[in-house]
Design a protein around this motif. Structure first.
Motif, PDB file in Angstrom:
ATOM      1  N   PHE A  52      47.282 -10.482   6.060  1.00  0.00           N
ATOM      2  CA  PHE A  52      48.640 -10.420   5.131  1.00  0.00           C
ATOM      3  C   PHE A  52      49.235 -11.683   5.529  1.00  0.00           C
ATOM      4  N   ASP A  53      49.313 -12.085   6.653  1.00  0.00           N
ATOM      5  CA  ASP A  53      49.936 -13.745   7.056  1.00  0.00           C
ATOM      6  C   ASP A  53      49.379 -14.752   6.205  1.00  0.00           C
ATOM      7  N   LEU A  54      48.033 -14.478   6.391  1.00  0.00           N
ATOM      8  CA  LEU A  54      47.216 -15.654   5.576  1.00  0.00           C
ATOM      9  C   LEU A  54      47.189 -15.582   4.281  1.00  0.00           C
ATOM     10  N   ALA A  55      47.615 -14.472   3.392  1.00  0.00           N
ATOM     11  CA  ALA A  55      47.395 -14.432   1.955  1.00  0.00           C
ATOM     12  C   ALA A  55      48.574 -15.274   1.649  1.00  0.00           C
ATOM     13  N   TRP A  56      48.132 -16.539   1.149  1.00  0.00           N
ATOM     14  CA  TRP A  56      49.368 -17.403   0.528  1.00  0.00           C
ATOM     15  C   TRP A  56      50.108 -16.840  -0.827  1.00  0.00           C
ATOM     16  N   GLN A  57      49.436 -15.811  -1.441  1.00  0.00           N
ATOM     17  CA  GLN A  57      50.204 -15.432  -2.719  1.00  0.00           C
ATOM     18  C   GLN A  57      51.259 -14.616  -2.340  1.00  0.00           C
ATOM     19  N   TYR A  58      51.768 -14.227  -1.406  1.00  0.00           N
ATOM     20  CA  TYR A  58      52.805 -13.629  -1.078  1.00  0.00           C
ATOM     21  C   TYR A  58      53.995 -14.459  -0.381  1.00  0.00           C
ATOM     22  N   GLY A  59      53.912 -15.847  -0.633  1.00  0.00           N
ATOM     23  CA  GLY A  59      54.675 -16.734  -0.045  1.00  0.00           C
ATOM     24  C   GLY A  59      54.549 -17.008   1.495  1.00  0.00           C
ATOM     25  N   PRO A  60      55.530 -18.022   1.669  1.00  0.00           N
ATOM     26  CA  PRO A  60      55.509 -18.563   3.028  1.00  0.00           C
ATOM     27  C   PRO A  60      55.872 -17.232   4.224  1.00  0.00           C
ATOM     28  N   CYS A  61      55.196 -17.395   5.398  1.00  0.00           N
ATOM     29  CA  CYS A  61      55.651 -16.215   6.548  1.00  0.00           C
ATOM     30  C   CYS A  61      56.381 -16.947   7.527  1.00  0.00           C
ATOM     31  N   THR A  62      56.674 -18.147   7.783  1.00  0.00           N
ATOM     32  CA  THR A  62      57.260 -18.611   8.892  1.00  0.00           C
ATOM     33  C   THR A  62      58.691 -18.398   8.744  1.00  0.00           C
TER      34      THR A  62
END
Length: 107
Positions: A52-62
């Protein structure tokens, strides 16, 4: 005048061997929830969250928690996986589950 020489002319041409079958640099990361049968339940859940963290389609995770990212993606109509939300609710107090893959790295 002769042919222009390049620095690569001084190195021999080496053909690379193929890797093991099914392995390629161009392979994408497995889809959410795939290939987790051999892991323990907790490891499988952590792997689901890493994907989920690496899935770019959900926006940035930082800079935000996984739950905040999941809610943001839902509000934007991006349809984040419900399994991720269930895992996050189940482990609401555990920082291994709540913080993204990148939370230890300074921004």
């Amino acid at each position: 005048m002769g042919r222009k020489r390049f620095i690569t002319d001084s190195y021999p041409v080496v053909k690379k061997r193929e890797g093991p079958p099914g392995h390629s640099k161009r392979e994408l990361a497995p889809e959410l929830g795939e290939d987790t049968q051999s892991l323990s339940q907790e490891e499988a859940q952590l792997e689901l969250l890493r994907q989920f963290d690496l899935a770019w389609q959900y926006g940035p995770c930082t800079g935000i928690t996984r739950m905040q990212r999941w809610h943001r993606a839902e509000q934007m109509g991006l349809k984040p996986p419900l399994e991720v939300h269930q895992v996050l609710k189940t482990h609401s107090e555990d920082p291994r589950f709540q913080f993204s893959l990148w939370h230890l790295y300074p921004l």
